[in-house]
Design a protein around this motif. Structure first.
Motif, mmCIF file in Angstrom:
data_model
loop_
_atom_site.group_PDB
_atom_site.id
_atom_site.type_symbol
_atom_site.label_atom_id
_atom_site.label_comp_id
_atom_site.label_asym_id
_atom_site.label_seq_id
_atom_site.Cartn_x
_atom_site.Cartn_y
_atom_site.Cartn_z
ATOM 1 N N SER A 432 0.855 -1.185 0.000
ATOM 2 C CA SER A 432 0.000 0.000 0.000
ATOM 3 C C SER A 432 0.898 1.245 0.000
ATOM 4 C CB SER A 432 -0.936 -0.037 1.210
ATOM 5 O OG SER A 432 -0.189 -0.289 2.375
ATOM 6 N N GLY A 433 0.273 2.410 0.131
ATOM 7 C CA GLY A 433 0.972 3.654 -0.195
ATOM 8 C C GLY A 433 1.852 4.279 0.860
ATOM 9 N N TYR A 434 2.624 3.458 1.521
ATOM 10 C CA TYR A 434 3.516 3.985 2.564
ATOM 11 C C TYR A 434 4.883 3.305 2.471
ATOM 12 C CZ TYR A 434 -1.190 4.764 4.319
ATOM 13 O OH TYR A 434 -2.505 5.110 4.422
ATOM 14 N N PHE A 435 5.908 4.064 2.760
ATOM 15 C CA PHE A 435 7.222 3.465 2.966
ATOM 16 C C PHE A 435 7.796 4.132 4.210
ATOM 17 C CE2 PHE A 435 11.792 2.701 1.830
ATOM 18 C CZ PHE A 435 11.721 1.337 2.015
ATOM 19 N N THR A 436 7.070 3.926 5.299
ATOM 20 C CA THR A 436 7.354 4.672 6.524
ATOM 21 C C THR A 436 8.495 4.093 7.345
ATOM 22 O OG1 THR A 436 5.579 3.360 7.468
ATOM 23 C CG2 THR A 436 5.048 5.631 6.850
ATOM 24 N N GLY A 437 8.775 2.788 7.139
ATOM 25 C CA GLY A 437 9.833 2.178 7.938
ATOM 26 C C GLY A 437 9.584 0.702 8.180
ATOM 27 N N PRO A 438 10.315 0.133 9.112
ATOM 28 C CA PRO A 438 10.259 -1.320 9.305
ATOM 29 C C PRO A 438 8.921 -1.849 9.803
ATOM 30 C CG PRO A 438 11.615 -0.265 11.015
ATOM 31 C CD PRO A 438 11.326 0.775 9.993
ATOM 32 N N ALA A 439 8.195 -1.065 10.608
ATOM 33 C CA ALA A 439 6.909 -1.566 11.132
ATOM 34 C C ALA A 439 5.911 -1.780 10.004
ATOM 35 C CB ALA A 439 6.342 -0.592 12.166
ATOM 36 N N LYS A 566 17.636 -1.715 7.604
ATOM 37 C CA LYS A 566 18.588 -2.842 7.607
ATOM 38 C C LYS A 566 17.822 -4.164 7.670
ATOM 39 C CE LYS A 566 22.637 -0.531 9.462
ATOM 40 N NZ LYS A 566 22.119 0.828 9.360
ATOM 41 N N LYS A 567 18.202 -5.081 6.803
ATOM 42 C CA LYS A 567 17.527 -6.374 6.751
ATOM 43 C C LYS A 567 17.634 -7.098 8.095
ATOM 44 C CE LYS A 567 17.172 -10.710 4.236
ATOM 45 N NZ LYS A 567 17.131 -11.496 5.463
ATOM 46 N N GLU A 568 18.808 -7.001 8.711
ATOM 47 C CA GLU A 568 19.004 -7.697 9.992
ATOM 48 C C GLU A 568 17.986 -7.204 11.027
ATOM 49 O OE1 GLU A 568 21.432 -5.884 8.418
ATOM 50 O OE2 GLU A 568 22.098 -7.678 7.341
ATOM 51 N N PHE A 569 17.685 -5.906 10.965
ATOM 52 C CA PHE A 569 16.731 -5.345 11.927
ATOM 53 C C PHE A 569 15.325 -5.910 11.680
ATOM 54 C CE2 PHE A 569 14.035 -1.843 13.615
ATOM 55 C CZ PHE A 569 14.485 -1.888 14.927
ATOM 56 N N THR A 570 14.955 -6.037 10.405
ATOM 57 C CA THR A 570 13.628 -6.607 10.113
ATOM 58 C C THR A 570 13.579 -8.071 10.535
ATOM 59 O OG1 THR A 570 14.249 -7.141 7.823
ATOM 60 C CG2 THR A 570 13.176 -5.021 8.197
ATOM 61 N N ASP A 571 14.698 -8.783 10.365
ATOM 62 C CA ASP A 571 14.737 -10.188 10.825
ATOM 63 C C ASP A 571 14.517 -10.261 12.334
ATOM 64 O OD1 ASP A 571 15.211 -11.085 8.279
ATOM 65 O OD2 ASP A 571 17.394 -11.202 8.504
#
Lengths: 584, 142
Positions: A432-439, A566-571
């Protein structure tokens, strides 16, 4: 059922064209809406069979507060998603919830497949199966005109129908609800198509006497005033959700050009303000909501020399301004409305459609796909070419369009997956229309319907941004899970999520008590967890596993408000999420 | 001057039905928009025009003139009021309504006649409908 100890369920079998009603006392603990629809769905779904197999159920449900309290306007649809191959749930407003109530029904379960195309009129005292052969592949607006004229049921009715995309079983097809609303995401339109079901006309005149008028009128007025006389919902009426365009763009959170950028240089040209000043014609409400968040813009198109114009009212909101605007490099409001209008008419999910088009455009640029497949040489900003491609997605002229219409996850999986690290899907559904961050990323990936509204990850990101230096993966996971739990009760009641702040749980309990439903906030929270658990179990049985949905590298290459994610943070967030959701 | 309901600004209507719900709630103790004394309707679906079917307080109220029992009583200054105890449910008033506004409730066995109480106006978020207020010395509207 209002003031009764049961949920009144209408079962429709399209194979035999027979119906029956059941009064289900056991369903009351699931409240209504998504709680009841997901429970009914879980009783009938055939886990091993194809999502579009005739025996699969499609379920609609309203809640105890529907229409009789302000802004309680949504109906819920549960189905086996042909797009993701897992649990499908979509919510729509319009007049549907009111019409289901007036038809003396709480839930509708449809199974089977009609021998030839039909649409169904549902009234309190009659069900009529109409021949829909002549309407089958008509566009959404034309279908609505015929159904309105032929159904013979004037009054407070709701008309829902599919367009050519649903008739062609395109897994990203939607069901249009009363022209301006939709069961948009996850392919409910294809489910209708697979049942030879063009649509439903629902109407009735069922009266429900108010049992506790003094208490009921008091809390109704209190909620009405809170919704209309405070600032809690003002933004939804004024500019509507496109009010988000400029603030998101300012913090690098507006996806553009297939998320090659998170800041769109033409954002001001397609902002909420630009739409309001240039094309806004009227605002419309769902029945029982005094807000009027549906913004309708006037689309005026020259179709021939000699000043030959056509005109049309097209509803727009933030998601579409993104998917058919910044995502595709469209630089003006009319261009966006033009693309929305075409998507509406063919009956596609407008978010998925736009995200797919953006992907195709970049894939062509890169040479990963060819014009011999797309038949149109798509370019960012070129409206006419996009119009042509939209029609191809809805009515696939070749195998490429048949595949891409199944959504980006399925398309890239068939092509080997890993090569397309710019396919913007989360959990199998287009972003959807957001790229706000990891959440937002993890919220979309894990959400029960992969909607930004499941757990409002976009909002969590924005609230945490002021303390970005101390961002904690565990905190994000906790907030995602907590929000997903509490939203299960709102979607069961079914309160529009825009009114979340109007309806704190204490207010909800006071409102429910006036219609003889006694609950405490703690009890509602417990029910909420149970409802969510039921849905999680459904999708687990369907084979859903987070590890099958790795995040595309594009999400880590484009700056977000937090800089590069960072991918590690999303993991790490996913790890915490798994632990927390396991306790639900 | 009697109170009189008007619909001067229907182009501002958002089709929320708050007015109908208010009338149903307050005058008929009902949760249903089908039991109320006004109707907001669409002409050609939600993309068409929105219209208000309301009692227009006719100077010559034919609904009252045809009533055989005096249940529908003409008011000074126009319009009529329903005296429920006198109504026998013959529906002659419904047939006589010049603008097909008046609806009959089969269950209540009564016409759904507007009392011009103004509750619908109070719950209209955009001032689409108004009611003249006799207490206002200027004959203004609330």
């Amino acid at each position: 059922m209002l003031y009764q100890n049961y949920i009144r369920v209408l079962y429709i079998d399209l194979n035999s064209k027979k119906i029956r009603f059941e009064h289900r006392e056991d369903l009351c603990e699931y409240i209504g809406g998504s709680g009841v629809s997901s429970k009914l769905f879980s009783e009938l779904v055939k886990y091993g069979a194809d999502p579009l197999a005739p025996e699969q159920p499609v379920v609609f449900a309203i809640g105890p507060m529907s229409t009789i309290f302000p802004v309680c306007t949504k109906a819920v649809c549960s189905f086996f998603s042909p797009q993701t191959g897992e649990y499908g749930e979509s919510h729509a407003g319009g007049r549907l919830a009111m019409a289901i109530r007036l038809a003396n029904t709480d839930a509708i379960v449809i199974t089977g497949r009609a021998e030839s195309p039909v649409y169904i009129t549902i009234k309190p005292d009659d069900i009529i199966f109409h021949d829909a052969e002549a309407l089958w592949d008509l566009k959404v607006s034309e279908s609505g005109q015929y159904m309105r004229a032929m159904a013979g049921a004037p009054g407070n009715r709701s008309i829902i129908r599919i367009g050519p995309a649903g008739a062609n079983l395109v897994p990203t097809a939607c069901i249009n609800v009363d022209t301006y609303r939709h069961f948009g995401r996850l392919g409910a339109g294809a489910v209708f198509g697979s049942k030879n079901l063009k649509g439903l006309v629902i109407c009735g005149e069922k009266d429900f006497t108010i049992k506790n008028p003094a208490e009921y009128n008091k809390i109704y007025s209190e909620i009405y005033d809170k919704a209309t006389k405070t600032t809690l919902m003002a933004k939804y009426h004024e500019l509507g959700t496109p009010k988000n365009v400029l603030p998101l763009n300012k913090i690098n959170a507006l996806p553009a050009y297939n998320l090659k950028k998170s800041n769109y240089e033409f954002a001001e040209k397609i902002s909420g303000e630009a739409f309001a000043e240039e094309v806004l014609q009227r605002k419309v409400s769902c029945s029982g909501c005094p807000i009027g968040c549906v913004h309708v813009g006037g689309l005026r198109k020259l179709f021939d020399a000699g000043y030959e114009y056509e005109s049309n009212g097209v509803s727009y909101d933030h998601e579409l301004v993104f998917s058919l605007g910044s995502q595709l490099g469209i630089k003006n409001t009319t261009g966006v409305l033009n693309l929305i209008n075409e998507t509406e008419e063919v009956g596609l999910d407008a978010i998925s459609c736009g995200v797919i088009l953006g992907f195709m455009t970049e894939a062509l640029e890169r040479g990963d796909i060819s014009v011999s497949e797309t038949l149109v040489d798509l370019k960012f900003g070129d409206i006419d070419r996009y119009l042509e491609a939209i029609r191809h997605i809805a009515v696939p002229p070749n195998g490429f369009y048949r595949d891409i219409g199944r959504g980006l996850f399925n398309f890239t999986a068939k092509k080997g997956g890993g090569a397309y690290q710019y396919a913007l899907q989360l959990g199998g559904l287009e972003i959807s229309g957001y790229f706000t961050g990891p959440a937002h990323l993890i919220g979309g990936m894990t959400g029960i319907r992969h909607s930004h509204l499941d757990n409002a990850g976009y909002s969590i990101d924005q609230k945490l941004l002021k303390d970005a230096a101390n961002l904690s993966a565990k905190t994000i996971a906790e907030k995602i899970v907590a929000e997903e739990v509490v939203r299960s009760v709102y979607t069961s009641l079914v309160i529009c999520l825009f009114a979340r702040e109007v309806y704190d749980l204490e207010t909800v309990c006071r409102a429910l008590s006036t219609i003889d439903i006694k609950k405490t906030p703690e009890e509602l929270n417990a029910v909420s967890s149970k409802i969510l658990r039921n849905k999680l179990d459904i999708r687990a049985k369907m084979g859903f596993d987070l590890k099958n949905y790795p995040l595309a590298s594009r999400y880590f290459e484009t700056p977000s408000p937090y800089g590069l994610i960072k991918k590690e943070f999303t993991d790490e967030i996913i790890g915490h999420y798994k632990e927390l959701i396991g306790r639900i | 001057m009697t109170r009189k309901l008007t619909s001067p600004a229907m182009s501002k209507c958002i089709l929320c039905y708050s007015c109908m719900l208010a009338c149903a709630r307050v005058n008929y103790r009902s949760h249903s928009v089908t039991r109320c004394a006004l109707k907001i309707r669409t002409a050609g679906g939600m993309s068409g025009k929105y219209a208000a079917d309301i009692c227009r307080s006719c100077e010559r109220p034919t609904c009252a003139y045809v009533c055989p029992t005096g249940a529908m009583a003409a008011k000074d200054g126009g319009g009529a009021r329903l005296i429920k105890s006198k109504c026998i449910g013959c529906q002659k008033c419904v047939e006589a309504c010049k603008i097909n506004y008046l609806q009959f409730d089969d269950e209540l066995k009564l016409p759904l006649m507007c009392t011009h109480c103004g509750i619908c106006v109070k719950f209209c978020p955009h001032g689409c409908i108004k009611i003249s207020e006799p207490k206002d010395g200027n004959g203004g509207e609330i």
